[in-house]
Design an enzyme around this catalytic site. Structure first.
Site, mmCIF file in Angstrom:
data_model
loop_
_atom_site.group_PDB
_atom_site.id
_atom_site.type_symbol
_atom_site.label_atom_id
_atom_site.label_comp_id
_atom_site.label_asym_id
_atom_site.label_seq_id
_atom_site.Cartn_x
_atom_site.Cartn_y
_atom_site.Cartn_z
ATOM 1 C CG ASP A 1 16.433 -4.880 -0.945
ATOM 2 O OD1 ASP A 1 16.490 -6.120 -1.288
ATOM 3 O OD2 ASP A 1 15.696 -5.010 -0.845
ATOM 4 C CG ASP B 1 -0.090 -0.175 2.566
ATOM 5 O OD1 ASP B 1 0.655 0.440 2.751
ATOM 6 O OD2 ASP B 1 -1.128 -0.120 3.490
#
Length: 467
Positions: free
Chosen positions: A265, A130
């Site tokens: 990452d 979201d």
């Protein structure tokens, strides 16, 4: 909540070199429109370093809640593209999924710094997410960065937290829960995963441009005189990254910190620790202690963090093979172990309050300390506080400390009965006060106490490879 400045003031110096790479490195995005904007945390110590502490509260919320562009800065936020190994499984479907690069500027030392976000809305890389951040997650990041900075770790700074008035659903914590958007100040957001993406796409020219960008914007010393290929840009960057990340790993270990998610990452090429999720500080010295409930195999357990960072550096070497031969990159990677050991010794002595002697002496001191903590189950913060400057020692630790000179510790913090720590019980109590009573005083009190501890420790040792 406003954290007062203590640094020397600086002018606001916008500069956006990332734009030269942005066409292939990032996607322009829009910030989410939140129903409310309530300023909850404002770090004027960090803001003062980049000339933004003069902003009024309304201006601050406009820039760090609604994300109106800063003057002469990025006209639109950029969601950075990258790939990464997540728990050693390669994933090409990631990137900035709930954050973006908002601004770039120079500090008073001319370092390039980024303002990046967390919880600022959906991007092309959000997948099923979201794009939001819980207020609890923001509070936890404040506490992690403040504690790590006080313990000398090279870390991003939590710059701002604005509560946004949304109710979020999360499967791993009570829901609905409050929402926030966080802004962090970092020395760059280029990750090992950024290089991995360019390798996967075989974008050699872009890889060369990215290497040149990093060498120019995050300068460091050259490789050792006898290093093969030492004048090649990719080799130079590899040496700098190895030095910086070895020191980062050492910083976590000496702080007793467990990051929790050491994916490629999450590895900043500058060696700066950032992006805090399920972190913990050790309740006792336990190499097997794991922070993330989903790390079932203990891949990123406390004692395996140096191994994880070394493995990630290896993935950077693999990516840089797009530009150069393997042997010079391997030679740089092979320096990690000795650099890490030296950094642990240097940082251990700094935290213990004695002058480092280097080499075997520091190694023996670290080993004796670890054995004592394991045997007695003393909490690491209590260990360092109790034996600061070589006091209250006997037996093996006393023998290891023989010949070490204590530093001058006049700060009254060292005379207090108990040290500052950041154990999960206190973190949860601080959050509960906010969640149940909207009481921010425990957080304010804790930040002030942690910063006082940082003042008592003084300036941490700086590794050769830090910009």
């Amino acid at each position: 909540m406003r954290v007062k400045e203590i640094e020397q003031p600086a002018d606001y110096r916008p500069e956006t070199p990332i734009l030269a790479l942005s066409e292939w490195l990032a996607d322009p995005v829009e910030a989410a429109r939140f129903p409310k904007h309530r300023l909850r945390f404002r770090n004027d110590r960090a803001a003062r370093a980049v000339g933004l502490d003069h902003l009024s509260e309304a201006e601050w919320v406009a820039h760090f809640g609604r994300f109106a562009p800063l003057p002469d800065n990025l006209s639109q936020p950029l969601a950075l593209r990258y790939h990464g190994h997540q728990f050693r499984v390669y994933n090409p479907e990631i990137g900035d999924g709930r954050g973006f690069l908002f601004a770039q500027m120079r500090d008073q030392g001319a370092r390039l710094l980024d303002l990046g976000t967390k919880g600022s809305g959906r991007t092309p890389w959000s997948r099923a997410g979201d794009g939001r951040l819980t207020l609890k997650g923001a509070v936890r990041e404040i506490l992690a960065t403040e504690m790590l900075e006080a313990l000398g770790v090279n870390t991003s700074k939590t710059f701002s937290v604005v509560e946004t008035g949304e109710e979020l659903q999360r499967g791993d914590e009570p829901s609905p829960t409050r929402s926030a958007v966080l802004t962090r100040l970092s020395h760059g957001h280029i990750r090992i995963g950024t290089f991995q993406r360019l390798l996967a796409l075989e974008e050699r020219e872009h890889m060369a441009e990215l290497v040149d960008y990093c060498l120019k914007q995050f300068p460091g010393p050259p490789p050792p005189e006898d290093a093969p290929g030492r004048n090649e840009p990719a080799v130079m960057l590899m040496h700098q990254a190895v030095e910086r990340l070895a020191d980062c790993a050492a910083g976590w270990m000496v702080a007793g910190f467990v990051h929790g998610v050491l994916n490629t990452d999450n590895m900043n090429i500058t060696g700066e620790s950032f992006d805090y999720g399920p972190w913990r500080f050790l309740p006792r010295w336990d190499p097997g202690f794991t922070a993330a409930y989903f790390d079932h195999a203990g891949l990123y357990a406390f004692g395996r963090q140096p191994e994880a960072v070394h493995w990630n550096c290896g993935q950077l070497a693999v990516a840089l093979r797009l530009l150069t031969d393997a042997p010079p990159l391997i030679a740089a990677l092979e320096r990690f172990g000795e650099l890490y050991v030296a950094a642990v010794g240097r940082r251990w002595c700094w935290r213990l309050g004695v002058e480092s002697r280097g080499g075997e002496a520091d190694g023996a001191l670290v080993g004796a300390s670890e054995r004592l903590m394991a045997e007695t189950s003393i909490q690491p913060d209590a260990f360092f506080h109790r034996h600061r400057g070589g006091r209250a020692v006997s037996d093996a630790l006393g023998e290891a400390l023989s010949g070490y000179e204590p530093v001058g510790d006049s700060h009254p913090y060292w005379k207090e009965d108990a040290p500052q720590s950041m154990l999960i019980e206190e973190v949860e109590a601080i959050w509960s006060a906010i969640d149940e009573r909207d009481d921010w005083r425990p957080l304010e009190t804790k930040i002030a106490a942690v910063r006082r501890m940082g003042e008592a420790h003084g300036t941490p040792p700086v590794p050769r490879g830090h910009a």
